[in-house]
Write a protein that holds these residues in place. Structure first.
Motif, PDB file in Angstrom:
ATOM      1  N   CYS A 114       9.392   2.004 -33.153  1.00  0.00           N
ATOM      2  CA  CYS A 114       9.841   1.522 -31.752  1.00  0.00           C
ATOM      3  C   CYS A 114       9.189   1.033 -30.698  1.00  0.00           C
ATOM      4  O   CYS A 114       7.945   1.202 -30.428  1.00  0.00           O
ATOM      5  N   VAL A 117       8.362   1.878 -26.632  1.00  0.00           N
ATOM      6  CA  VAL A 117       7.359   2.467 -26.256  1.00  0.00           C
ATOM      7  C   VAL A 117       5.910   2.264 -26.711  1.00  0.00           C
ATOM      8  O   VAL A 117       5.333   3.054 -27.498  1.00  0.00           O
ATOM      9  N   CYS A 121       3.789   5.058 -29.565  1.00  0.00           N
ATOM     10  CA  CYS A 121       3.926   5.015 -30.896  1.00  0.00           C
ATOM     11  C   CYS A 121       2.504   4.306 -31.777  1.00  0.00           C
ATOM     12  O   CYS A 121       2.034   3.440 -31.294  1.00  0.00           O
ATOM     13  N   THR A 127       5.908  10.671 -28.657  1.00  0.00           N
ATOM     14  CA  THR A 127       6.543  10.376 -27.584  1.00  0.00           C
ATOM     15  C   THR A 127       7.663  11.023 -27.105  1.00  0.00           C
ATOM     16  O   THR A 127       8.319  11.217 -28.187  1.00  0.00           O
ATOM     17  N   ARG A 128       8.355  11.200 -26.091  1.00  0.00           N
ATOM     18  CA  ARG A 128       9.786  12.049 -26.011  1.00  0.00           C
ATOM     19  C   ARG A 128      10.601  10.946 -26.051  1.00  0.00           C
ATOM     20  O   ARG A 128      10.810   9.820 -25.360  1.00  0.00           O
ATOM     21  N   CYS A 129      11.571  11.108 -27.004  1.00  0.00           N
ATOM     22  CA  CYS A 129      12.508  10.121 -27.382  1.00  0.00           C
ATOM     23  C   CYS A 129      13.942  10.959 -27.589  1.00  0.00           C
ATOM     24  O   CYS A 129      14.126  11.940 -28.125  1.00  0.00           O
ATOM     25  N   SER A 130      14.999  10.476 -26.590  1.00  0.00           N
ATOM     26  CA  SER A 130      16.361  10.880 -26.926  1.00  0.00           C
ATOM     27  C   SER A 130      17.068  10.412 -28.033  1.00  0.00           C
ATOM     28  O   SER A 130      18.358  10.716 -28.131  1.00  0.00           O
ATOM     29  N   THR A 132      15.804   9.107 -31.257  1.00  0.00           N
ATOM     30  CA  THR A 132      15.555   9.405 -32.616  1.00  0.00           C
ATOM     31  C   THR A 132      14.468  10.683 -33.107  1.00  0.00           C
ATOM     32  O   THR A 132      14.177  11.133 -32.094  1.00  0.00           O
ATOM     33  N   SER A 137       7.824  10.918 -32.681  1.00  0.00           N
ATOM     34  CA  SER A 137       8.061  11.580 -31.175  1.00  0.00           C
ATOM     35  C   SER A 137       8.211  12.956 -31.205  1.00  0.00           C
ATOM     36  O   SER A 137       7.768  13.565 -32.207  1.00  0.00           O
ATOM     37  N   GLN A 156      20.573  12.519 -35.879  1.00  0.00           N
ATOM     38  CA  GLN A 156      19.303  11.840 -35.860  1.00  0.00           C
ATOM     39  C   GLN A 156      18.291  12.449 -36.881  1.00  0.00           C
ATOM     40  O   GLN A 156      17.577  11.705 -37.359  1.00  0.00           O
TER      41      GLN A 156
END
Length: 363
Positions: A114, A117, A121, A127-130, A132, A137, A156
């Motif tokens: 991704c 961010v 990555c 990472t906080r990912c809404s 995937t 994440s 997802q």
């Protein structure tokens, strides 16, 4: 440019190129040698706690080749309930099957590329990912199934055809759930007898310490007794009460005291950060006290045990850190286990890319 160097973009792990950082070959037995002396146990060199290259080595030798604890079976009681867990660089989940068993799978998304961010990555931080559920994440909470089966939020993880996802071995281990990404993994050791989850709740606490430092701090004890994949010690709580401690390689610590057991699952969320998934267990048929009182006491105990790990991480992160720091019996055992798995991992021989464009193939 060496591919092992962290960058803002997506750089694939290349075990065939080796694992090097700070001028050291991290997979060389010499890297571990000075830290495995029982007469003077001490931590591994600082690179083991602060470099992405060592995290890549652990992914290759530990997280993909061991039985990992990921949660409590009571967290996913109903058919379709889903428990996410990121193991090393791999996004996974376990789902309760219609007949009551467990089904483990890799998540639908695994790319980790991704660009939204780029500083997170592939640089050692989840990472906080809404959007995937890739292997880079941070995991969300347990997803309960809806009345009509999987919910939209599960897409997802499951995609449209979950039966086509790469499977992961998932097993009930007493009241807990353990998984293995290695299809040739030997069976896990037998779980302790008679333990049951006091509730389907787990709580989370995060500390600024590498997972290895967290494990040894939680397992502070003496008179160690070894089993093939576990270490058993005796110790005391911060209150002075006697405790029995068990470490199940690589990421489960059980602390038994006051007639109950605190189960702590370790999950790296950054090079110098570890998420603890905490559950409370009791003896089958035994009378249990107030659950909220127990939570308060155990969370305070964990915080007290983790303080030295946080201090050690801060010391090892300094650029001038070069003085060897001591470790305890659990830390020495853990380092020996990691070194043994690094030696035992298969040699990487395939250097061909998994995917190639027509132009890249010369077509």
């Amino acid at each position: 440019m060496a591919l092992a160097v962290a960058s803002a973009g997506f750089v694939p792990d290349r075990p065939d190129l080796g694992h090097r950082a700070e001028g050291l070959d991290l997979a060389d037995p010499a890297f571990f040698a000075d830290s495995l002396d029982p007469a003077a146990p001490r931590l591994l060199p600082p690179a083991a706690y602060r470099t992405l290259a060592f995290a890549e080595l652990e992914d290759d030798a530990v997280w993909t080749r061991s039985w990992l604890a990921i949660g409590l079976g009571a967290e996913i009681p109903a058919p379709g309930d889903l428990l996410p867990f990121t193991a090393g660089h791999h996004g996974l989940h376990v789902q309760r099957a219609a007949e009551g068993g467990l089904v483990g799978r890799f998540n639908k998304a695994q790319h980790g590329g991704c660009r939204a961010v780029p500083l997170q990555c592939r640089t050692g931080t989840k990472t906080r990912c809404s959007f995937t559920a890739c292997g880079y994440s941070r995991d969300g909470a347990v997803l309960p199934a809806g009345r009509e089966g999987p919910t939209p939020a599960m897409h997802q993880y499951l995609g449209l055809r979950p039966e086509r996802l790469l499977p992961v071995a998932a097993r009930a281990w007493g009241p807990m759930v353990r998984i293995s990404l290695d299809p040739e993994a030997a069976p896990a050791e037998a779980p302790p007898d008679g333990l049951v989850a006091r509730s389907g709740e787990t709580r989370r606490a995060e500390y600024a310490a590498n997972w290895k430092l967290a494990a040894q701090a939680l397992a502070e004890g003496e008179r160690p007794e070894h089993a093939p994949d576990s270490l058993h010690l005796s110790g005391h709580l911060a209150t002075g009460e006697v405790a029995a401690i068990a470490v199940h390689f690589p990421n489960l610590v059980l602390i038994e005291a006051r007639g109950e057991t605190c189960a702590v699952i370790l999950q790296p969320t950054a090079l110098g950060q570890t998420l603890l998934r905490i559950g409370l267990l009791g003896r089958d048929g035994a009378e249990q006290g107030d659950l909220e009182v127990a939570w308060t006491a155990w969370l305070a105990e964990i915080a007290a045990r983790m303080a030295p790990a946080v201090a050690a991480q801060a010391a090892l992160t300094r650029p001038e850190a070069d003085r060897p720091l001591p470790t305890n019996a659990a830390g020495l055992w853990l380092q020996r286990c990691i070194a043994a798995r690094v030696r035992a991992r298969p040699a990487a021989t395939d250097t061909q890319p998994l995917y190639a464009t027509a132009q890249g193939r010369g077509c």
